[in-house]
Each structure stands twice: as C-alpha cells, then as structure tokens.
Enzyme design. Structure first.
Site, PDB file in Angstrom:
ATOM      1  N   ASN A  61       0.809  -1.226   0.000  1.00 21.99           N
ATOM      2  CA  ASN A  61       0.000   0.000   0.000  1.00 21.99           C
ATOM      3  C   ASN A  61       0.841   1.276   0.000  1.00 21.99           C
ATOM      4  OD1 ASN A  61       0.681  -0.668   2.722  1.00 21.99           O
ATOM      5  ND2 ASN A  61      -0.932   0.681   3.473  1.00 21.99           N
ATOM      6  N   GLU A  68       3.737  -3.833  12.318  1.00 21.51           N
ATOM      7  CA  GLU A  68       2.777  -2.744  12.104  1.00 21.51           C
ATOM      8  C   GLU A  68       1.661  -3.345  11.278  1.00 21.51           C
ATOM      9  OE1 GLU A  68       0.421  -0.425  10.674  1.00 21.51           O
ATOM     10  OE2 GLU A  68       1.993   0.250   9.295  1.00 21.51           O
ATOM     11  N   GLU A  88       7.966   2.269  15.374  1.00 22.36           N
ATOM     12  CA  GLU A  88       8.890   2.673  14.328  1.00 22.36           C
ATOM     13  C   GLU A  88       8.969   4.197  14.315  1.00 22.36           C
ATOM     14  OE1 GLU A  88       8.788  -0.233  10.748  1.00 22.36           O
ATOM     15  OE2 GLU A  88       6.683   0.095  11.290  1.00 22.36           O
TER      16      GLU A  88
END
Length: 457
Positions: free
Chosen positions: A134, A232, A433
């Site tokens: 994405n 994530e 992150e």
C-alpha cells in the site's frame, strides 16, 4: 534471482503488465544472508561519521531521482502522482533523519559500587524488512533507514505486487557508495521468499508491515528462534466528531479516501455526535459526489484504483448493491476501480464497522455523549490511529487518554511524522517505528562492568 517463480507487476489503473520480476528462492535468501553478513561487518567497522556521510549521500541520490521513483510508484501501485512524489521525498527525508542519529547512538554510564558500568548499543547484524504494497516506498524506508544507520545490513522483501521501487532503491544505494550487498532486495511470494527470510537463523530481526493475520504468523515463526519482531498491522481507526467541532474541516473524505482507502490509518469509522449527525451526513454526501476518481498520473485526479482484482473483490464483499450508503463515482472498464462510499445503515458490531476493509469505504455511526464515543472507538480489535474533533481542550485530553490507540490526532487527520514514534495497540501491532528512538530498536544493549578495586593489601 531464481526463475523458480515469476511475478507479473500490473498497472492497477489499466491491468497491463508493466514488468516481470524473478522471485527469490530459499537458496537465494540463504546466499543473500551470507553476503549481507560480510557487508555488515565492513559497514559496522566504519567510523560513525563515515556511515552518516554515506547515508546522506544515499539521501541526496534519492533526491536526484525523485520523479523517476514517483513514476514507478504510479505504475506499480496506482498512487496519485502528487502522493507518489511526496512518498519518494519521504524516503529521502528518512535517510537524512536516520543519518543524524548515527553519531548520537550512545549508551549510558550507570553508577555502581566498586567500578565503572557502561552500556554499549551494538548492531543486531542482518535485519529483514518485509514491506507492504500500500505504501511501498516510504514504509520500506521506515525499517531500512534506521537499521542501516544503527550499523546493520538489510534484506528488503517488497510485496509481490510492488517490487519495482525497492529494486531501484537498492541500485541507488550502490550508486551512492554504500557497500555491495549491504542493502539487498528479495522480491517474491510471502509463502516462499518471506517464509525463508523469517525462518533464516542468520536474520537477527524482522520488521513486518501488513495484515494482522500474516503478522501473527511472522510473530510465531520469529518466536521459534526467539527472534525479535516489529509488527505494524491492521487498523479500523475512528474519526470522533463532537457537536462543537469545526464540521467542515472534520468531515474530510480524504481522511479515509487517501490512497483509495488502502491505508491502515484511514479514518473508516466516522463517529458523529447525534445533534450534528444529519449535517455531517449532508456534508459527506456533497463531498463524495465531488471526488475525482481516475488516472493516477493526472495531477487533477483525487483518487486512483485499488491495487488488484483480489482487493477489489474483497472491498465489494462488504458493500452489497442495496446497502444504504452515500456513494461517489468511479470509472468503468479496465482497472481496479471502486467508488468512494460511506455506509449509513450499519450497526456498530457489523463486519463493515469492525473489520478492516482496506478500500474507499467508511461507516457513519451516531453516538450520544463522551462515554458512548469512547465505547464505540474502542469497540474493535484494532488500536492504530484515530482523530478527535472538539473545541473543548479538556474533552480532547480525556478522550485521547481513553481511546486505546497508538497514534491520535486532535483536530487533525495526520497520523505519521518521521520525527515521532508510530505503532499500534492490541491487534494493530507490536513495537514502534520512526521517531528519535528508531535506531535503538535495531541494536542490542551490552552491559560492561569495569572493576576499579585495587589488589588486596
């Protein structure tokens, strides 16, 4: 790379094959790990200032190729050209930011009796970064930039549908002067290349961005070797609109339509306080009808296609033709198109209201008061992001503390800044992150005690 399996890279706007890429076999992964381990030792032995200088040169090289990288992103991922230019620039900025941390990656001196105690942050070795389709460019850099800055080598596995920008980044790293094999790209299927990368005992850590289902498998495989992972994962983020909010700013359809809704931070659960529900509904209907969906290479386009036929079919499964909804329009013919949609007849516990659709579809749900809004916001397994819209500062703070999510924005829809940590609660992930601590996540802490006691008299 092995020709054991080939990957057809499609342009999502036309369904045309724009490239054919060879996938990496388990033997290719094994060879890559061996080469990366050698390169990592050379890289880690460089003076910190020299590593920082090379990373800045890498950033400058990316900067010289921004338009090329952006055009690749449009071709393989269907991103709007304006968005793709921002994404390429974000890679440059991440490398610059990470370079600034190389000479500041310091340990501590801890007071202890009988001697001196210091901690040393040492690189892990070879790090595997598994990037999603994405946002292929920036998310690849989320793991790669700080891992390199901390002294590691990186094996980057892009999504099988979007390998082109990752392959080009590795070429630019070499052009910038980074050691050969320090950054290698391993295209391939998740069940072949990804599986081999996660299982390999020579890979010290895995950074994975993708679905919660795949993330749980990555975590399980990492656990077999007590290998650290950063995950994530998915999201079902709320946009909480209180009656005192600036409605025209809060009700921004691009809070869930950016990247055609293929964004784990998309505000796909629009929670609206009952007194302004009808007004918000009217604002959404007007806004959706005006969204320009079409060729992502055209600067006037506001929303492009979905990534694949598979993703299009998934999005369609959540939106029956007769579902009560506000709808925009989308092109017909070739391409993976779906119109901007807001479902208005869903219950809070329906599949569309609770599951991550990953397309240009949101649900509109009313709430009564603050506690009801919090209940609805927390009513999914996810906890990645969200927005809170109110002019009441006290309410903003209370709701921010009560919503179980890693990244919240008050009177804003922006979730991600490379200066600040990013990650999720619950099934939205493990670890953080970006931000000032990103480099430390790619190190081991070694504790050293040095006795200062003299010989016995």
């Amino acid at each position: 790379m092995s020709s054991e399996h080939l990957l057809d890279v499609l342009n999502p706007a036309t369904e045309e094959v724009v490239a054919v890429v060879a996938g990496a076999s388990p033997a290719d992964v094994d060879a890559a790990v061996t080469h990366a381990a050698r390169a990592q030792r050379i890289w880690a032995a460089l003076a910190p200032g020299d590593r920082a200088r090379l990373l800045r040169r890498f950033a400058a090289t990316v900067d010289q190729h921004l338009e090329e990288l952006a055009r690749l992103e449009v071709r393989e991922a269907g991103h709007l050209i304006g968005n793709a230019r921002w994404e390429a620039g974000n890679v440059r900025d991440l490398l610059d930011y990470a370079a600034g941390g190389v000479e500041r990656l310091t340990g501590r001196q801890i007071p202890v009796p009988g001697g001196l105690n210091v901690t040393i942050l040492e690189p892990l070795g070879v790090v595997g970064v598994i990037a999603p389709w994405n946002f292929p460019l920036p998310i690849a850099a989320w793991g790669t930039a700080p891992a390199l800055a901390a002294g590691n080598a990186v094996l980057l596995k892009p999504a099988e549908t979007t390998p082109l920008t990752a392959l080009r980044l590795a070429e630019l790293a070499l052009e910038a002067g980074l050691p050969e094999h320090l950054l290698q790209v391993l295209p391939g299927r998740g069940d072949i290349t990804g599986d081999a990368l996660v299982r390999h005992p020579g890979v010290a850590k895995i950074v994975f961005t993708g679905s919660t289902r795949t993330g749980t498998r990555v975590a399980a495989l990492g656990a077999e070797q007590v290998k650290p992972v950063t995950l994530e994962l998915g999201g079902k983020s709320p946009n909480i609109v209180f009656a005192d909010a600036d409605l025209e700013t809060a009700v921004d359809p691009f809070s869930f339509l950016d990247n055609s809704g293929q964004d784990c931070c998309a505000r796909t659960r629009i929670l609206v306080q009952e007194p302004v529900y009808d007004e918000v509904r009217e604002l959404l209907a007007e806004a959706l009808s005006a969204v320009v969906v079409g060729d992502p290479a055209d600067d006037k386009t506001q929303m492009g296609p979905l990534i694949s036929r598979q993703q299009l079919d998934r999005v369609r499964s959540f939106v029956p033709d007769d579902a009560p909804a506000l709808r925009g329009s989308a092109p017909e013919g070739p391409g993976f198109w779906f119109p901007p949609t807001v479902l208005t007849g869903e219950s809070p516990d329906s599949a569309a209201a609770c599951e991550e659709i990953f397309g240009p579809v949101a649900v509109l749900l009313p709430f009564t008061d603050e506690q009801d809004a919090i209940r609805l916001a927390n009513g999914t397994p996810y906890g990645l992001s969200g927005s809170i819209w109110t002019r009441d500062v006290g309410r903003a703070l209370r709701v921010s503390q009560a919503v179980r999510a890693g990244n919240l924005s008050v009177n804003s829809h922006a979730s991600v800044r490379y200066w600040t940590p990013f990650g999720g609660y619950k099934q939205s992930g493990v670890g953080r992150e970006l931000g000032p601590d990103a480099l430390a996540a790619f190190t081991e802490t070694k504790n050293v005690f040095i006795s200062t006691e003299g010989p016995a008299q």
